[in-house]
Design a protein around this motif. Structure first.
Motif, PDB file in Angstrom:
ATOM      1  N   THR A 137     -73.879  25.924  28.952  1.00 35.62           N
ATOM      2  CA  THR A 137     -74.371  24.563  29.180  1.00 35.62           C
ATOM      3  C   THR A 137     -75.351  24.511  30.356  1.00 35.62           C
ATOM      4  N   LEU A 138     -75.276  25.489  31.261  1.00 32.61           N
ATOM      5  CA  LEU A 138     -76.208  25.539  32.401  1.00 32.61           C
ATOM      6  C   LEU A 138     -77.659  25.591  31.942  1.00 32.61           C
ATOM      7  N   PHE A 139     -77.907  26.255  30.815  1.00 32.11           N
ATOM      8  CA  PHE A 139     -79.260  26.312  30.254  1.00 32.11           C
ATOM      9  C   PHE A 139     -79.756  24.897  29.937  1.00 32.11           C
ATOM     10  N   GLY A 140     -78.917  24.102  29.283  1.00 32.88           N
ATOM     11  CA  GLY A 140     -79.294  22.737  28.924  1.00 32.88           C
ATOM     12  C   GLY A 140     -79.487  21.848  30.134  1.00 32.88           C
ATOM     13  N   LEU A 163     -97.956  31.080  35.470  1.00 35.31           N
ATOM     14  CA  LEU A 163     -97.574  32.410  35.954  1.00 35.31           C
ATOM     15  C   LEU A 163     -96.211  32.344  36.628  1.00 35.31           C
ATOM     16  N   PHE A 164     -96.007  31.312  37.453  1.00 35.02           N
ATOM     17  CA  PHE A 164     -94.714  31.124  38.126  1.00 35.02           C
ATOM     18  C   PHE A 164     -93.590  30.956  37.098  1.00 35.02           C
ATOM     19  N   ALA A 165     -93.832  30.111  36.091  1.00 34.37           N
ATOM     20  CA  ALA A 165     -92.809  29.860  35.069  1.00 34.37           C
ATOM     21  C   ALA A 165     -92.501  31.135  34.288  1.00 34.37           C
ATOM     22  N   GLY A 166     -93.538  31.914  33.974  1.00 34.64           N
ATOM     23  CA  GLY A 166     -93.339  33.176  33.246  1.00 34.64           C
ATOM     24  C   GLY A 166     -92.539  34.181  34.063  1.00 34.64           C
ATOM     25  N   LEU A 167     -92.849  34.289  35.354  1.00 32.10           N
ATOM     26  CA  LEU A 167     -92.104  35.214  36.227  1.00 32.10           C
ATOM     27  C   LEU A 167     -90.653  34.764  36.400  1.00 32.10           C
ATOM     28  N   LEU A 168     -90.466  33.443  36.536  1.00 35.98           N
ATOM     29  CA  LEU A 168     -89.107  32.903  36.646  1.00 35.98           C
ATOM     30  C   LEU A 168     -88.304  33.211  35.388  1.00 35.98           C
ATOM     31  N   GLY A 169     -88.926  33.018  34.222  1.00 33.11           N
ATOM     32  CA  GLY A 169     -88.257  33.314  32.959  1.00 33.11           C
ATOM     33  C   GLY A 169     -87.896  34.784  32.817  1.00 33.11           C
ATOM     34  N   SER A 170     -88.816  35.656  33.207  1.00 27.92           N
ATOM     35  CA  SER A 170     -88.569  37.106  33.115  1.00 27.92           C
ATOM     36  C   SER A 170     -87.437  37.530  34.040  1.00 27.92           C
ATOM     37  N   ALA A 171     -87.473  37.037  35.291  1.00 29.16           N
ATOM     38  CA  ALA A 171     -86.416  37.375  36.256  1.00 29.16           C
ATOM     39  C   ALA A 171     -85.058  36.844  35.779  1.00 29.16           C
ATOM     40  N   SER A 172     -85.071  35.655  35.207  1.00 33.72           N
ATOM     41  CA  SER A 172     -83.822  35.049  34.719  1.00 33.72           C
ATOM     42  C   SER A 172     -83.247  35.832  33.546  1.00 33.72           C
ATOM     43  N   LEU A 173     -84.116  36.244  32.621  1.00 32.81           N
ATOM     44  CA  LEU A 173     -83.649  37.056  31.496  1.00 32.81           C
ATOM     45  C   LEU A 173     -83.102  38.396  31.970  1.00 32.81           C
ATOM     46  N   PHE A 174     -83.699  38.944  33.026  1.00 32.32           N
ATOM     47  CA  PHE A 174     -83.199  40.200  33.602  1.00 32.32           C
ATOM     48  C   PHE A 174     -81.761  40.011  34.090  1.00 32.32           C
ATOM     49  N   MET A 179     -76.636  41.752  34.375  1.00 32.67           N
ATOM     50  CA  MET A 179     -75.572  41.438  35.337  1.00 32.67           C
ATOM     51  C   MET A 179     -74.244  41.193  34.632  1.00 32.67           C
ATOM     52  N   ASN A 180     -73.168  41.588  35.302  1.00 31.61           N
ATOM     53  CA  ASN A 180     -71.818  41.351  34.788  1.00 31.61           C
ATOM     54  C   ASN A 180     -71.129  40.183  35.485  1.00 31.61           C
ATOM     55  N   ASN A 181     -71.648  39.815  36.653  1.00 30.77           N
ATOM     56  CA  ASN A 181     -71.072  38.715  37.414  1.00 30.77           C
ATOM     57  C   ASN A 181     -71.375  37.388  36.721  1.00 30.77           C
ATOM     58  N   PRO A 182     -70.349  36.595  36.375  1.00 32.42           N
ATOM     59  CA  PRO A 182     -70.585  35.330  35.653  1.00 32.42           C
ATOM     60  C   PRO A 182     -71.449  34.339  36.422  1.00 32.42           C
ATOM     61  N   ILE A 183     -71.382  34.381  37.768  1.00 38.70           N
ATOM     62  CA  ILE A 183     -72.208  33.472  38.575  1.00 38.70           C
ATOM     63  C   ILE A 183     -73.675  33.838  38.426  1.00 38.70           C
ATOM     64  N   LEU A 184     -73.984  35.136  38.505  1.00 37.26           N
ATOM     65  CA  LEU A 184     -75.371  35.581  38.347  1.00 37.26           C
ATOM     66  C   LEU A 184     -75.879  35.324  36.928  1.00 37.26           C
ATOM     67  N   ILE A 185     -75.011  35.500  35.945  1.00 42.12           N
ATOM     68  CA  ILE A 185     -75.394  35.183  34.558  1.00 42.12           C
ATOM     69  C   ILE A 185     -75.707  33.693  34.440  1.00 42.12           C
ATOM     70  N   GLY A 186     -74.875  32.860  35.076  1.00 37.00           N
ATOM     71  CA  GLY A 186     -75.112  31.415  35.076  1.00 37.00           C
ATOM     72  C   GLY A 186     -76.429  31.065  35.746  1.00 37.00           C
ATOM     73  N   VAL A 187     -76.726  31.730  36.868  1.00 36.07           N
ATOM     74  CA  VAL A 187     -78.004  31.513  37.566  1.00 36.07           C
ATOM     75  C   VAL A 187     -79.163  31.906  36.656  1.00 36.07           C
ATOM     76  N   GLY A 188     -78.985  33.022  35.944  1.00 35.60           N
ATOM     77  CA  GLY A 188     -80.019  33.479  35.011  1.00 35.60           C
ATOM     78  C   GLY A 188     -80.255  32.486  33.885  1.00 35.60           C
ATOM     79  N   LEU A 189     -79.189  31.948  33.318  1.00 41.53           N
ATOM     80  CA  LEU A 189     -79.324  30.950  32.243  1.00 41.53           C
ATOM     81  C   LEU A 189     -79.996  29.674  32.758  1.00 41.53           C
ATOM     82  N   PHE A 190     -79.648  29.284  33.967  1.00 41.32           N
ATOM     83  CA  PHE A 190     -80.249  28.091  34.570  1.00 41.32           C
ATOM     84  C   PHE A 190     -81.754  28.305  34.785  1.00 41.32           C
TER      85      PHE A 190
END
Length: 203
Positions: A137-140, A163-174, A179-190
Motif C-alpha cells: 500500500t506504500l506504493f499507492g 532525470l531526478f524522477a528516473g534516478l529516484l525510480g531506479s534507486a527505488s527498484l534497486f 534488500m531483505n529488510n522490510p523497512i528498506l523494501i517499503g522505502v523502495g516501494l514508496f
C-alpha cells in the motif's frame, strides 16, 4: 477507461493546472490499486481467495450500476470513427510516437514489477499475505503524495525533473530488488510510487 479518463482530465484543465489534476487522478487510482492488495490480503487471510474475487466482482458490478445511473450521457464528438485514419495520423507524428513509446516503457516497468512485488516481499520477509498487502500500500500512498507535489518539484528542478524522477525510480527498484529488510523494501516501494506518478503525469 484509464487513457480516456486522462484525456478528459487533461482537456478539462488549463496547462498550468493540468499536471496537478492528472497527478491527483493517477494517485487516487493507484492508491486504490495498492489498497486493493491490503484489502485482498485481509479477505484472503481471514476468509479465502474465493471471497476476494467475489467481493471485488460484486464491487465492480455496483460501480457499473452507479455509473449508469449517475453519470450524465454526453453527445458524440464525431459522427463516425475511422480507426485506420486515426492511427495513421497519430503514427505520422514523430513527437507523439516518442512520448507514447516512453510512456509504454514507464508503464511496462511499473506494472511488470509491481505485479510480482507481492510475491517477492512474501518470499523475502516470510510475512503473511495481510502484512505483504499493507507494505504494498506504500506504493499507492506515494502516488497520491507525488501527484500533488510533482508540479512543485517540476517548477523547481525544471529540465532536471525527469532525470531526478528516473534516478529516484531506479534507486527505488534497486532497494526492492536487492534488500531483505522490510523497512528498506517499503522505502523502495514508496520511492517507486513517487517516481512513477512524477514521470507519468509529466509525460
Amino acid at each position: 477507461m484509464f487513457p480516456v479518463t486522462m484525456a478528459l482530465v487533461g482537456e478539462s484543465f488549463e496547462p498550468k493546472d493540468r499536471q496537478k489534476a492528472i497527478g491527483k487522478v493517477m494517485g487516487m487510482m493507484f492508491l486504490g490499486g495498492a489498497s486493493a492488495t491490503a484489502i485482498g490480503g485481509i479477505l484472503a487471510y481471514f476468509g479465502s481467495w474465493r471471497m476476494v474475487y467475489f467481493v471485488y466482482g460484486l464491487a465492480e458490478l455496483i460501480i457499473a450500476i452507479i455509473m449508469l445511473k449517475v453519470l450524465p450521457s454526453s453527445p458524440s464528438v464525431i459522427d463516425t470513427l475511422n480507426f485506420t485514419k486515426v492511427y495513421k495520423t497519430a503514427f505520422s507524428n514523430g513527437n507523439l510516437v516518442k512520448v507514447v513509446a516512453t510512456i509504454f516503457l514507464v508503464g511496462f516497468s511499473v506494472f511488470g514489477s509491481f505485479t510480482y512485488s507481492g510475491k517477492l516481499v512474501e518470499s523475502r520477509t516470510g510475512y503473511t499475505v495481510l502484512l505483504v498487502g499493507l507494505i504494498l500500500t506504500l506504493f499507492g500512498v506515494a502516488t497520491v503524495i507525488g501527484g500533488r507535489k510533482a508540479p512543485l518539484l517540476r517548477a523547481k528542478l525544471k529540465n532536471r525533473f525527469l532525470l531526478f524522477a528516473g534516478l529516484l525510480g531506479s534507486a527505488s527498484l534497486f532497494l526492492v530488488a536487492y534488500m531483505n529488510n522490510p523497512i528498506l523494501i517499503g522505502v523502495g516501494l514508496f520511492g517507486f510510487g513517487l517516481a512513477f506518478v512524477s514521470l507519468q503525469s509529466t509525460l
